[in-house]
Design an enzyme around this catalytic site. Structure first.
Site, PDB file in Angstrom:
ATOM      1  N   LYS A  87      -1.232  22.061 -34.982  1.00  0.00           N
ATOM      2  CA  LYS A  87      -0.716  22.902 -36.071  1.00  0.00           C
ATOM      3  C   LYS A  87      -1.116  24.355 -35.826  1.00  0.00           C
ATOM      4  CE  LYS A  87       0.260  19.036 -38.851  1.00  0.00           C
ATOM      5  NZ  LYS A  87      -0.292  17.836 -39.410  1.00  0.00           N
ATOM      6  N   HIS A 124      -4.668  21.011 -42.011  1.00  0.00           N
ATOM      7  CA  HIS A 124      -4.067  22.213 -42.613  1.00  0.00           C
ATOM      8  C   HIS A 124      -5.112  23.219 -43.075  1.00  0.00           C
ATOM      9  CE1 HIS A 124      -0.112  20.354 -42.531  1.00  0.00           C
ATOM     10  NE2 HIS A 124      -0.716  19.237 -42.892  1.00  0.00           N
ATOM     11  N   SER A 145      -1.063  18.116 -47.527  1.00  0.00           N
ATOM     12  CA  SER A 145       0.069  18.614 -46.742  1.00  0.00           C
ATOM     13  C   SER A 145       1.354  18.763 -47.529  1.00  0.00           C
ATOM     14  CB  SER A 145       0.290  17.713 -45.525  1.00  0.00           C
ATOM     15  OG  SER A 145       0.474  16.378 -45.927  1.00  0.00           O
TER      16      SER A 145
END
Ligand SMILES: *Cc1c(COP(=O)(O)O)cnc(C)c1O
Length: 403
Positions: A251, A220, A192
């Protein structure tokens, strides 16, 4: 009520030290955190303190926040179920919407089954500490997310960390553990703060060789890696090597919550043994429905993954061409290395003055001396916006002496 200013104990000292650190940053106009965004205009522009700015700090990689289909799904869920649940999942809290979401996730992640929790953070804590415990071994990349580290510590297992993405280091540690001990290897798919990708092929081989369970955190990489956004296994063309496929719904998926996908027996175990499932309330219906719809939108609108990749490439190449060090990134997370904290603050200040919403990352999130802007681009950016951002950053970077 106790007053931290008159108290002398360790708690009061910690409170005062943080007060002084944040005040010091405010005094030097270096405090950029917790800025309230008052409006989203499309995925890539935001209103901050009345000013419209380009968003370069978003995790919404595919620009799905505000997508009409996703909003509608959330609204319909509220009409149907209201806003809350009847408590924990195991008892009265499970809705058919939760079951539907878990089936969608399992299918998206090429797994037999999936379970959801109320945040990604809690998912890591509870999953790791439910799978391993005293006497077992857990192996963790040094740059893994804090929620993984906390899960490892909470588990009480022997905690072994290996150098970032160093598969020889991992093998040495695996070899040192007793052959008959239970072992879990855990890593982020995409890191990240750095944007680089774990060496999954080698890691999976090592897990096979040493009979270790493999857990990958796809916070991610879901919606980011792989041609259709299914994540790291699709990226490497390696299906079914990850035992515990963990991810977040906060996210790329514009909701909140976390999930684990894997074999049916593993998920059944987590559903009956993990404390965050048994002792914490279910996801709200609107958020479950939004997440469910988002996975479908990703598959129905493949241009988003393509555009994200094109945008990331344009941004990284552009920054490198003007001389920035973007470290080892291969994804839409683009670190702009600044070195000392003051350089990161100065670059942030200059970029924000020109309308770029960027943020500095400093110790303890990254090592001292490696302060950086941790920028991101998304599928919602247009090429000319990205070019403008590069121009602004280049000009400021030269002035400050970073490039
Ligand atoms: C954000 C993040 C989490 C936590 O997810 P939340 O849903 O925000 O709680 C876990 N792991 C990684 C790698 C993350 O980046």
């Amino acid at each position: 009520m106790l007053d931290p200013n008159t108290m002398q104990d360790a708690v009061a000292r910690r409170i005062k030290a943080m007060g002084e650190r944040t005040q010091g940053m405010r005094d030097t106009e270096s405090y950029f955190y917790n800025q309230p965004v008052s409006e989203l205009r499309g995925g890539a522009r935001v209103i901050v303190k009345g000013r419209e700015m380009g968003m370069y700090a978003s995790y919404s990689y595919l620009g799905l926040i505000g997508h009409p289909r996703i909003n509608k799904a959330a609204q319909e869920a509220i009409d149907r179920y209201g806003t809350g649940t009847h408590g924990v999942r195991l008892l009265a809290g499970t809705l058919d919407m939760h079951r539907e979401l878990e089936e969608t996730i399992a299918e998206f992640k090429h797994a037999e089954a999936a379970v959801t929790y109320s945040s990604g953070y809690v998912t890591n804590l509870t999953t790791i500490s439910t799978l391993v415990g005293r006497g077992d071994y857990v192996f963790s990349d040094k740059l893994n997310h804090a929620s993984i580290v906390d899960g490892c510590l909470m588990s009480g297992a022997h905690f072994r960390r290996f150098r970032h993405n160093d598969m020889e280091g991992l093998e040495r540690r695996l070899a040192q553990a007793p052959a008959d001990a239970a072992k879990l290897v855990v890593a982020d798919a995409v890191f990240s703060m750095d944007g680089d990708i774990i060496d999954l092929p080698r890691m999976a081989e090592l897990c096979q060789k040493y009979n270790a369970w493999l857990m990958i955190d796809e916070a991610h990489s879901t919606g980011v890696l792989g041609e259709t956004g299914r994540g790291i296994e699709e990226h490497f063309g390696l299906w079914d090597v990850v035992d515990i496929k963990m991810g977040t719904l906060s996210k790329t998926i514009p909701s909140v919550g976390g999930y684990v996908a894997g074999k049916r027996e593993v998920i059944n175990y987590l559903r009956h043994a993990s404390r965050a499932y048994i002792f914490s309330a279910a996801l709200p219906p609107a958020q479950a429905a939004a997440a469910n719809e988002a996975f479908k939108v990703i598959l129905d609108e493949p241009w988003r993954v393509e555009k994200l990749n094109a945008n990331a490439e344009r941004f990284i190449k552009g920054l490198q061409a003007v001389g920035f060090d973007t470290m080892d990134t291969e994804t839409a997370i683009v670190p702009i290395l600044c070195g000392p904290d003051e350089h990161a603050f100065a670059l942030t200040r200059a970029a924000q003055a020109k309308g770029l919403f960027v943020l500095p990352v400093i110790s303890p999130a990254v090592p001292v001396g490696l302060a950086r802007l941790r920028t991101t681009v998304t599928a919602a950016h247009e090429p000319d916006e990205i070019d403008y951002a590069i121009e602004v950053l280049a000009e400021a970077g030269k002035e400050i002496g970073i490039i």
